[in-house]
Design a protein around this motif. Sequence first.
Motif, PDB file in Angstrom:
ATOM      1  N   VAL A  87       0.841  -1.200   0.000  1.00 31.01           N
ATOM      2  CA  VAL A  87       0.000   0.000   0.000  1.00 31.01           C
ATOM      3  C   VAL A  87       0.878   1.252   0.000  1.00 31.01           C
ATOM      4  CG1 VAL A  87      -1.681   1.324   1.329  1.00 31.01           C
ATOM      5  CG2 VAL A  87      -1.936  -1.146   1.132  1.00 31.01           C
ATOM      6  N   ALA A  88       1.901   1.249   0.842  1.00 32.62           N
ATOM      7  CA  ALA A  88       2.822   2.391   0.893  1.00 32.62           C
ATOM      8  C   ALA A  88       3.556   2.555  -0.436  1.00 32.62           C
ATOM      9  CB  ALA A  88       3.818   2.213   2.033  1.00 32.62           C
ATOM     10  N   GLU A  89       3.994   1.437  -1.010  1.00 32.73           N
ATOM     11  CA  GLU A  89       4.716   1.504  -2.274  1.00 32.73           C
ATOM     12  C   GLU A  89       3.829   2.052  -3.390  1.00 32.73           C
ATOM     13  OE1 GLU A  89       7.270  -1.368  -5.327  1.00 32.73           O
ATOM     14  OE2 GLU A  89       5.904  -2.245  -3.855  1.00 32.73           O
ATOM     15  N   TYR A 129      -3.350   2.039   6.078  1.00 30.94           N
ATOM     16  CA  TYR A 129      -3.516   0.592   6.151  1.00 30.94           C
ATOM     17  C   TYR A 129      -4.018   0.259   7.553  1.00 30.94           C
ATOM     18  CZ  TYR A 129      -2.585  -4.414   5.952  1.00 30.94           C
ATOM     19  OH  TYR A 129      -2.717  -5.778   5.976  1.00 30.94           O
ATOM     20  N   ASN A 130      -5.192  -0.326   7.610  1.00 32.09           N
ATOM     21  CA  ASN A 130      -5.789  -0.710   8.897  1.00 32.09           C
ATOM     22  C   ASN A 130      -5.832   0.465   9.876  1.00 32.09           C
ATOM     23  OD1 ASN A 130      -7.009  -2.549  10.640  1.00 32.09           O
ATOM     24  ND2 ASN A 130      -5.069  -3.138  11.578  1.00 32.09           N
ATOM     25  N   GLY A 131      -6.172   1.646   9.358  1.00 27.09           N
ATOM     26  CA  GLY A 131      -6.309   2.821  10.206  1.00 27.09           C
ATOM     27  C   GLY A 131      -5.020   3.557  10.484  1.00 27.09           C
ATOM     28  N   LYS A 132      -3.885   3.066   9.983  1.00 32.77           N
ATOM     29  CA  LYS A 132      -2.594   3.711  10.213  1.00 32.77           C
ATOM     30  C   LYS A 132      -2.209   4.548   8.997  1.00 32.77           C
ATOM     31  CE  LYS A 132      -0.761  -0.049  13.115  1.00 32.77           C
ATOM     32  NZ  LYS A 132      -0.530   0.726  14.341  1.00 32.77           N
ATOM     33  N   VAL A 133      -1.968   5.852   9.220  1.00 31.54           N
ATOM     34  CA  VAL A 133      -1.453   6.723   8.163  1.00 31.54           C
ATOM     35  C   VAL A 133       0.055   6.523   8.109  1.00 31.54           C
ATOM     36  CG1 VAL A 133      -1.274   9.083   7.309  1.00 31.54           C
ATOM     37  CG2 VAL A 133      -3.303   8.374   8.569  1.00 31.54           C
ATOM     38  N   MET A 134       0.576   6.178   6.938  1.00 33.70           N
ATOM     39  CA  MET A 134       1.952   5.688   6.880  1.00 33.70           C
ATOM     40  C   MET A 134       2.992   6.714   6.446  1.00 33.70           C
ATOM     41  SD  MET A 134       1.401   1.847   5.373  1.00 33.70           S
ATOM     42  CE  MET A 134       0.267   2.385   4.092  1.00 33.70           C
ATOM     43  N   LEU A 135       2.643   7.648   5.575  1.00 30.52           N
ATOM     44  CA  LEU A 135       3.660   8.475   4.929  1.00 30.52           C
ATOM     45  C   LEU A 135       3.612   9.939   5.353  1.00 30.52           C
ATOM     46  CD1 LEU A 135       3.300   6.958   1.343  1.00 30.52           C
ATOM     47  CD2 LEU A 135       4.994   6.377   3.084  1.00 30.52           C
TER      48      LEU A 135
END
Length: 439
Positions: A77-79, A131-137
């Motif tokens: 998802v991040a990629e 992803y699953n409620g976590k903002v990654m970037l």
Amino acid sequence: MALVVKNNMQAKNTLNQLNRNEKALSKDLKKVASGMKINSAADDASGLSIAEKMDVRLRSLEQDNQNVQNGNSMLKVAEGAMSSTVDILKTMKEKVINAANDTNSDADRAIIQKEIDQAIDQIDDNANAMYNGKVMLDGSKNDYVKEPGTFTHLTNSSFADGVGESTPLVNLTARTGDSVGILAGDTITVSYVKNGETHIKSFTVEEETWFGDVFDWTPCNEDLTIQDFPEDRSTIGEDQFGNTVYTPDRGEAITYRSKNPGIDGQVSGLTICVQDKEGNLRKSANAILDNFNETIRAQNPTPDNAIVLQSGTKANEAIKVGFSDMRSVALGLKTPEGKTLNISTQANANAAINVVDTALQKVLDLQTKIGSVESRLDYTSSNITVAAENTQSSMSVIRDADMAKEMTAYTKDNVLLQASQSMLAQANQNSSSVLSLLQ
């Protein structure tokens, strides 16, 4: 042998043998029904303990493999968001190069500016990938960055050894030993971008104009300073963990550092342009002077919030991956107040080219990091699968029943049970012979 009626020992012995055969048959039935030769601690106490530990490890390995697969899904998802940002920056590079061309009018650049603004807004949307409620970037899942944050470091390794702040511009030499080619009377235009805002200054070179004078103007002297390590000029500075960073070949280099740490103090898009008295570009000099690359990125201080992917059966057997801030402000494309990179003039557009290049490098660095972790997780998953298979095989040797052997034992014990039952009836019958003496 005496004839007795009170204690029929033959029947007693036969009954005991019948009970033993019945117990043996019962165990055989359990083994055949369950497929395991160890069904309780009574069957094999040490074997059961070893098998149960192996079962715990097997289930743990299977959960590890699930963790790794879920982690890989998160990274994909991040990629995907990073790939979108890369595509946007590619388009932005085309647009700013177009805007730097003076065949465009101010009205044309205003139209291009609108495209740039929308592209920058989309970069912020990409940074909010979840992803699953976590903002990654958005920087919230970054690795540790020490106080007070890191400083922007812009390094140029194209100069000869010994070149420094007090070297006259007319005496600058390249690493090849050739003169850079700057002459007295030339005009040098310096531009840089701080948090999306462009700063430009031009001055005329004199015989005693020093290298350090290039940035001796306000606000540049408030934003940048030359980094000088006299004892080891291959030193660039400190990274986010406090480790010393050197040039790749440990050769000498010129490094400019932002005066203020963190994203608020970051400087990007440093551009130096040399023109002769007639306004012609000195391309050889520009190729060397315009070779300042970002070697340490500006980041705000943060605790270690990296994503932890539990991939082992013991505590701390994990893979960590941190996501640096990929929002437009952190990439140097927008001011904290929301003002986007300006390309309204040819000079601004020219300065923006290096800004986009620097932003692209930041994104590609993280994309490379994510891709390498994804590759590592694939290897980890394969390793876990092999470990689980071997653990299950070892547990099978200890606990699984040999069905042919157990059926043979069952058949034998079943025959013995039936024989014991017949002999018990016979032993009971033998006692009745005493009655003939009592008639």
